[in-house]
Design a protein around this motif. Sequence first.
Motif, PDB file in Angstrom:
ATOM      1  N   ASP A 107       0.846  -1.205   0.000  1.00 38.71           N
ATOM      2  CA  ASP A 107       0.000   0.000   0.000  1.00 38.71           C
ATOM      3  C   ASP A 107       0.879   1.251   0.000  1.00 38.71           C
ATOM      4  N   GLY A 108       1.898   1.245   0.846  1.00 35.74           N
ATOM      5  CA  GLY A 108       2.798   2.392   0.953  1.00 35.74           C
ATOM      6  C   GLY A 108       3.552   2.659  -0.336  1.00 35.74           C
ATOM      7  N   ARG A 109       4.040   1.594  -0.987  1.00 35.31           N
ATOM      8  CA  ARG A 109       4.764   1.767  -2.242  1.00 35.31           C
ATOM      9  C   ARG A 109       3.847   2.307  -3.340  1.00 35.31           C
ATOM     10  N   ILE A 110       2.607   1.865  -3.356  1.00 34.03           N
ATOM     11  CA  ILE A 110       1.644   2.398  -4.330  1.00 34.03           C
ATOM     12  C   ILE A 110       1.345   3.862  -4.018  1.00 34.03           C
ATOM     13  N   ALA A 111       1.194   4.199  -2.742  1.00 33.04           N
ATOM     14  CA  ALA A 111       0.961   5.597  -2.362  1.00 33.04           C
ATOM     15  C   ALA A 111       2.107   6.481  -2.849  1.00 33.04           C
ATOM     16  N   VAL A 112       3.342   6.005  -2.706  1.00 29.93           N
ATOM     17  CA  VAL A 112       4.502   6.763  -3.188  1.00 29.93           C
ATOM     18  C   VAL A 112       4.385   7.003  -4.692  1.00 29.93           C
ATOM     19  N   ALA A 113       4.020   5.975  -5.446  1.00 25.03           N
ATOM     20  CA  ALA A 113       3.884   6.119  -6.896  1.00 25.03           C
ATOM     21  C   ALA A 113       2.803   7.133  -7.259  1.00 25.03           C
ATOM     22  N   VAL A 114       1.681   7.097  -6.554  1.00 24.64           N
ATOM     23  CA  VAL A 114       0.581   8.035  -6.815  1.00 24.64           C
ATOM     24  C   VAL A 114       1.028   9.460  -6.485  1.00 24.64           C
ATOM     25  N   LEU A 115       1.711   9.622  -5.376  1.00 23.92           N
ATOM     26  CA  LEU A 115       2.197  10.952  -4.987  1.00 23.92           C
ATOM     27  C   LEU A 115       3.182  11.500  -6.020  1.00 23.92           C
ATOM     28  N   ARG A 116       4.088  10.658  -6.480  1.00 25.53           N
ATOM     29  CA  ARG A 116       5.044  11.095  -7.500  1.00 25.53           C
ATOM     30  C   ARG A 116       4.328  11.507  -8.778  1.00 25.53           C
ATOM     31  N   LYS A 117       3.336  10.714  -9.172  1.00 21.96           N
ATOM     32  CA  LYS A 117       2.581  11.036 -10.384  1.00 21.96           C
ATOM     33  C   LYS A 117       1.870  12.380 -10.240  1.00 21.96           C
ATOM     34  N   ALA A 118       1.510  12.730  -9.001  1.00 21.54           N
ATOM     35  CA  ALA A 118       0.849  14.013  -8.728  1.00 21.54           C
ATOM     36  C   ALA A 118       1.851  15.156  -8.591  1.00 21.54           C
ATOM     37  N   GLY A 119       3.133  14.866  -8.796  1.00 19.25           N
ATOM     38  CA  GLY A 119       4.148  15.918  -8.761  1.00 19.25           C
ATOM     39  C   GLY A 119       4.757  16.182  -7.401  1.00 19.25           C
ATOM     40  N   ARG A 120       4.504  15.302  -6.448  1.00 18.92           N
ATOM     41  CA  ARG A 120       5.071  15.478  -5.112  1.00 18.92           C
ATOM     42  C   ARG A 120       6.366  14.672  -4.996  1.00 18.92           C
ATOM     43  N   ALA A 121       7.269  15.143  -4.166  1.00 19.77           N
ATOM     44  CA  ALA A 121       8.478  14.390  -3.856  1.00 19.77           C
ATOM     45  C   ALA A 121       8.076  13.318  -2.855  1.00 19.77           C
ATOM     46  N   ALA A 122       8.231  12.070  -3.231  1.00 21.10           N
ATOM     47  CA  ALA A 122       7.824  10.962  -2.361  1.00 21.10           C
ATOM     48  C   ALA A 122       8.818   9.828  -2.527  1.00 21.10           C
ATOM     49  N   GLU A 123       9.136   9.194  -1.399  1.00 19.62           N
ATOM     50  CA  GLU A 123      10.060   8.070  -1.465  1.00 19.62           C
ATOM     51  C   GLU A 123       9.807   7.097  -0.332  1.00 19.62           C
ATOM     52  N   GLU A 124      10.202   5.859  -0.571  1.00 21.10           N
ATOM     53  CA  GLU A 124      10.171   4.831   0.462  1.00 21.10           C
ATOM     54  C   GLU A 124      11.467   4.967   1.249  1.00 21.10           C
TER      55      GLU A 124
END
Length: 91
Positions: A59-76
Amino acid sequence: MLEPLYTADEMRAAEEQYPGSEQELMERAGRAVAEEAMRRWPDAQRFAAVCGKGNNGGDGRIAVAVLRKAGRAAEEVDAPGDADVVIDALF
């Protein structure tokens, strides 16, 4: 201060209401977490997800991908560091 979006009991109850494969549930959960995090903290730019090995980690890894697609800096990450928002996807 860290604020949980949902308790473990709330997530368990939600998962029981929606039939589907584990992958489908992870995708829904990850997207919902990312969307809720962006809604609750619209000015946040740096997101960190601390992910475990199981479905919650997925779930967390998918959330990171969605956040990145939305233009946010996100990482595991292993430790939250200086993130504006931390997603706990361990358990």
